[in-house]
Motif scaffolding. Sequence first.
Motif, PDB file in Angstrom:
ATOM      1  N   ASP A  22       0.961   7.706   6.860  1.00  0.00           N
ATOM      2  CA  ASP A  22       1.757   8.092   5.694  1.00  0.00           C
ATOM      3  C   ASP A  22       2.925   9.001   6.068  1.00  0.00           C
ATOM      4  O   ASP A  22       4.038   8.838   5.560  1.00  0.00           O
ATOM      5  CB  ASP A  22       0.868   8.794   4.661  1.00  0.00           C
ATOM      6  CG  ASP A  22      -0.035   7.814   3.928  1.00  0.00           C
ATOM      7  OD1 ASP A  22       0.005   6.612   4.261  1.00  0.00           O
ATOM      8  OD2 ASP A  22      -0.792   8.252   3.036  1.00  0.00           O
ATOM      9  N   HIS A  67       2.801   2.722  -2.221  1.00  0.00           N
ATOM     10  CA  HIS A  67       3.877   3.709  -2.317  1.00  0.00           C
ATOM     11  C   HIS A  67       5.043   3.414  -1.379  1.00  0.00           C
ATOM     12  O   HIS A  67       6.183   3.795  -1.670  1.00  0.00           O
ATOM     13  CB  HIS A  67       3.313   5.106  -2.021  1.00  0.00           C
ATOM     14  CG  HIS A  67       4.319   6.204  -2.138  1.00  0.00           C
ATOM     15  ND1 HIS A  67       4.886   6.563  -3.347  1.00  0.00           N
ATOM     16  CD2 HIS A  67       4.872   7.020  -1.202  1.00  0.00           C
ATOM     17  CE1 HIS A  67       5.736   7.561  -3.152  1.00  0.00           C
ATOM     18  NE2 HIS A  67       5.752   7.854  -1.869  1.00  0.00           N
ATOM     19  N   SER A  81       7.569  -0.935  -5.582  1.00  0.00           N
ATOM     20  CA  SER A  81       7.088   0.229  -6.324  1.00  0.00           C
ATOM     21  C   SER A  81       8.208   1.261  -6.484  1.00  0.00           C
ATOM     22  O   SER A  81       8.289   1.944  -7.512  1.00  0.00           O
ATOM     23  CB  SER A  81       5.893   0.864  -5.601  1.00  0.00           C
ATOM     24  OG  SER A  81       6.263   1.377  -4.335  1.00  0.00           O
ATOM     25  N   ASP A  82       9.086   1.344  -5.491  1.00  0.00           N
ATOM     26  CA  ASP A  82      10.206   2.273  -5.540  1.00  0.00           C
ATOM     27  C   ASP A  82      11.148   1.927  -6.688  1.00  0.00           C
ATOM     28  O   ASP A  82      11.568   2.795  -7.467  1.00  0.00           O
ATOM     29  CB  ASP A  82      10.964   2.219  -4.207  1.00  0.00           C
ATOM     30  CG  ASP A  82      11.834   3.457  -3.996  1.00  0.00           C
ATOM     31  OD1 ASP A  82      12.074   4.189  -4.955  1.00  0.00           O
ATOM     32  OD2 ASP A  82      12.282   3.669  -2.859  1.00  0.00           O
TER      33      ASP A  82
END
Length: 322
Positions: free
Chosen positions: A32, A179, A184-185
């Motif tokens: 991440d 994410h 999704s952005d």
Amino acid sequence: MAHNRVKESCSDQAVYYLVTNRVAGGRMLIKDQEKLKLKELLFAGCARFSYQVIDYVFMDNHFHLLIKIPATAEMSKVELLERYRLHKQNDEINFISSIQRNDFREKIHDISFIIGNFEQRFVQWFNKEHSSWGRLFGQRFDSEMIEVSAQSDSLLRVMAYISLNPVRAGIVLDPKDFHFCGYSDRLAGGDVGKLDHEFFDVFCRGIEAHVTRDKQKHFREVLRAYMLGLRCYKNADSKTVKEYLLTESSSLPEALQWDDLFIHKCRFFTKCLVIGSEAFVREKLAKFSGKMKWKRIHEPYTEAEWNDIYSLKPRRRRASVG
């Protein structure tokens, strides 16, 4: 090892590329924290160089980017100087000649320079962060030129391929829940969706919209429909996307579970130099074949399931007889 790359240097039109690279050995090193850094560097580069991010996904061992390179003629001398100063980290530096100015203009519109700088900055950060050294990616990145026109739905197919990476990997059932991807952005109102209105006239036939926000909304509905399995709608007899969404979207499962996910997983999208209609691929073949030192003959290639999408690939070797 260096490999061929089809690149345009266009003064009057934009060029789109699908860019892919993988961590050496397939190691799962992009966690991440690394994904966040990749995203930071990707969008920071837009201010220094001349490119726009249409879509992206960052996975544990690879990434895909869909990049738009605007026409070189669109950038004024003032904007060019601003980017030069950002690149040099010097607010007072100037070009010493028109030759230097033109060279820099070409460089910041070059996909090799743009992605090379992006990867170099990430690897430098990664090695410092993890007290490591040496190469991170296994080879030079792959890039495919993508047709964006009313004659081909290549852009939507590529965007669906990018967005469905975390679905194919079994991480999520829907890319809106991942994410580190452009889908999704853009749903969250991020920078990646600011250009969606530019595709409205090309891909949203049969839908009425006049303001930018509505055009963006409808294009995202079209993209969603493609991820759910909708094919293209090329003629007057085809169902429009608006009709499709009104009549069928309520019956579709929330999870993206359509039958041909495996088609998007094939190397068709990442090792083929050009993606588009047959006419587009033949145009690029005629333009670049003389410049390439190909050991094998390249030609337009497609499969029945690809809905008239072609790639530029080497001809398959015939099996020996006898």
